[in-house]
Design a protein around this motif. Structure first.
Motif, PDB file in Angstrom:
ATOM      1  N   GLY A  82       1.052  -1.276   0.103  1.00 21.22           N
ATOM      2  CA  GLY A  82       0.168   0.121   0.149  1.00 21.22           C
ATOM      3  C   GLY A  82       0.775   1.144   0.004  1.00 21.22           C
ATOM      4  N   PHE A  83       0.208   2.407   0.308  1.00 18.18           N
ATOM      5  CA  PHE A  83       1.060   3.671   0.327  1.00 18.18           C
ATOM      6  C   PHE A  83       2.125   3.819  -0.666  1.00 18.18           C
ATOM      7  N   MET A  84       3.435   3.647  -0.455  1.00 15.64           N
ATOM      8  CA  MET A  84       4.447   3.970  -1.375  1.00 15.64           C
ATOM      9  C   MET A  84       5.016   2.488  -2.231  1.00 15.64           C
ATOM     10  N   ALA A  85       4.389   1.561  -1.948  1.00 16.82           N
ATOM     11  CA  ALA A  85       4.955   0.077  -2.301  1.00 16.82           C
ATOM     12  C   ALA A  85       4.833   0.050  -3.919  1.00 16.82           C
ATOM     13  N   GLU A  86       3.676   0.622  -4.544  1.00 18.54           N
ATOM     14  CA  GLU A  86       3.526   0.523  -5.838  1.00 18.54           C
ATOM     15  C   GLU A  86       3.969   2.005  -6.595  1.00 18.54           C
ATOM     16  N   ASN A  87       4.732   2.649  -6.161  1.00 16.71           N
ATOM     17  CA  ASN A  87       4.976   4.066  -6.547  1.00 16.71           C
ATOM     18  C   ASN A  87       6.424   4.004  -7.126  1.00 16.71           C
ATOM     19  N   MET A 112       3.581  -3.649 -13.692  1.00 18.05           N
ATOM     20  CA  MET A 112       2.515  -4.259 -12.908  1.00 18.05           C
ATOM     21  C   MET A 112       1.465  -3.500 -12.437  1.00 18.05           C
ATOM     22  N   GLY A 113       1.628  -1.896 -12.400  1.00 21.03           N
ATOM     23  CA  GLY A 113       0.909  -0.887 -11.843  1.00 21.03           C
ATOM     24  C   GLY A 113      -0.506  -0.749 -12.753  1.00 21.03           C
ATOM     25  N   GLY A 161      -4.313   1.407  -9.972  1.00 19.20           N
ATOM     26  CA  GLY A 161      -4.289   1.586  -8.650  1.00 19.20           C
ATOM     27  C   GLY A 161      -4.366   0.156  -7.907  1.00 19.20           C
ATOM     28  N   GLY A 162      -4.262   0.013  -6.976  1.00 17.11           N
ATOM     29  CA  GLY A 162      -4.362  -1.294  -6.144  1.00 17.11           C
ATOM     30  C   GLY A 162      -5.078  -1.613  -5.017  1.00 17.11           C
ATOM     31  N   GLY A 163      -4.705  -2.511  -4.344  1.00 18.86           N
ATOM     32  CA  GLY A 163      -5.632  -2.681  -2.890  1.00 18.86           C
ATOM     33  C   GLY A 163      -7.001  -3.126  -3.065  1.00 18.86           C
ATOM     34  N   GLY A 164      -7.298  -3.737  -4.206  1.00 14.02           N
ATOM     35  CA  GLY A 164      -8.945  -3.829  -4.614  1.00 14.02           C
ATOM     36  C   GLY A 164      -9.911  -2.936  -4.566  1.00 14.02           C
TER      37      GLY A 164
END
Length: 194
Positions: A82-87, A112-113, A161-164
């Motif tokens: 979350g937060f910055m993990a996918e930045n 993957m983003g 985005g992410g996290g569902g």
């Protein structure tokens, strides 16, 4: 590598801190105004304040997180999830600062983003995936026929985005149409990309 800054909070940060302890690594917790007495701050070997209670003022501030790591001589930054993990920008700036990035390479994060890009990459590399449609195919007139060929229920997921966030399940075509609009609206609000 001896000291890791965890660019996250709560249970996520606690898990990374526990792993650091098992590996005999020192951990640094970052915290916002509201989290100054949180469990992850108490568990870490060191902690540092990085801003206001809103995530944009703290946990989503690339500049503040990297400055904190430099100030406390962190060897590495672990983003948690979350937060910055996918930045990808954050990952690249950590690397550029000379700090070790514990996570995927920035180009992997970019690939993957976006779920459409990830899907095409999987297909290109002969990886088996569930049947589905990308954003362009959603705009075509034969959407109902294509969805009937795939079969219901169908999962609708924002490509960014992410996290569902915004994930919806449609059991029929009418629900699908409503779910697509709902997912677009949620994704626009959460990620700035509908």
């Amino acid at each position: 590598m001896k000291k890791i800054l965890i660019a996250n909070r709560g249970e996520i940060a606690c898990r990374v801190i526990d792993s650091c302890k098992k590996l005999s690594l020192n951990s640094i917790a970052v915290y916002s105004d509201i989290d100054k007495n949180s469990k992850h701050v108490r568990k870490a070997d060191e902690s540092i304040h990085i801003g206001g209670s809103k995530a944009q003022e703290s946990y989503l501030s690339i500049t503040k997180i990297i400055a904190a790591a430099i100030k406390l001589n962190a060897d590495a930054i672990h983003p948690g999830y979350g937060f910055m993990a996918e930045n990808a920008e954050f990952a690249q700036k950590v690397i550029d600062s000379g700090i070790i990035w514990i996570g995927p390479k920035p180009n992997t994060i970019i690939s993957m983003g976006n779920k459409d890009v990830a899907r095409e990459l999987a297909i290109k590399n002969n990886i088996h995936i569930c049947p589905g449609l990308n954003n362009e195919e959603l705009k075509k007139n034969n959407l109902e026929r294509k969805c009937n060929e795939i079969g219901f229920p169908i999962l609708i997921k924002a490509s960014a985005g992410g996290g569902g966030i915004g994930m919806q399940i449609a059991n029929n075509y009418e629900q699908l149409v409503q779910s697509i609009e709902k997912t677009k609206n949620l994704a626009k609000k959460a990620f700035g990309n509908s």
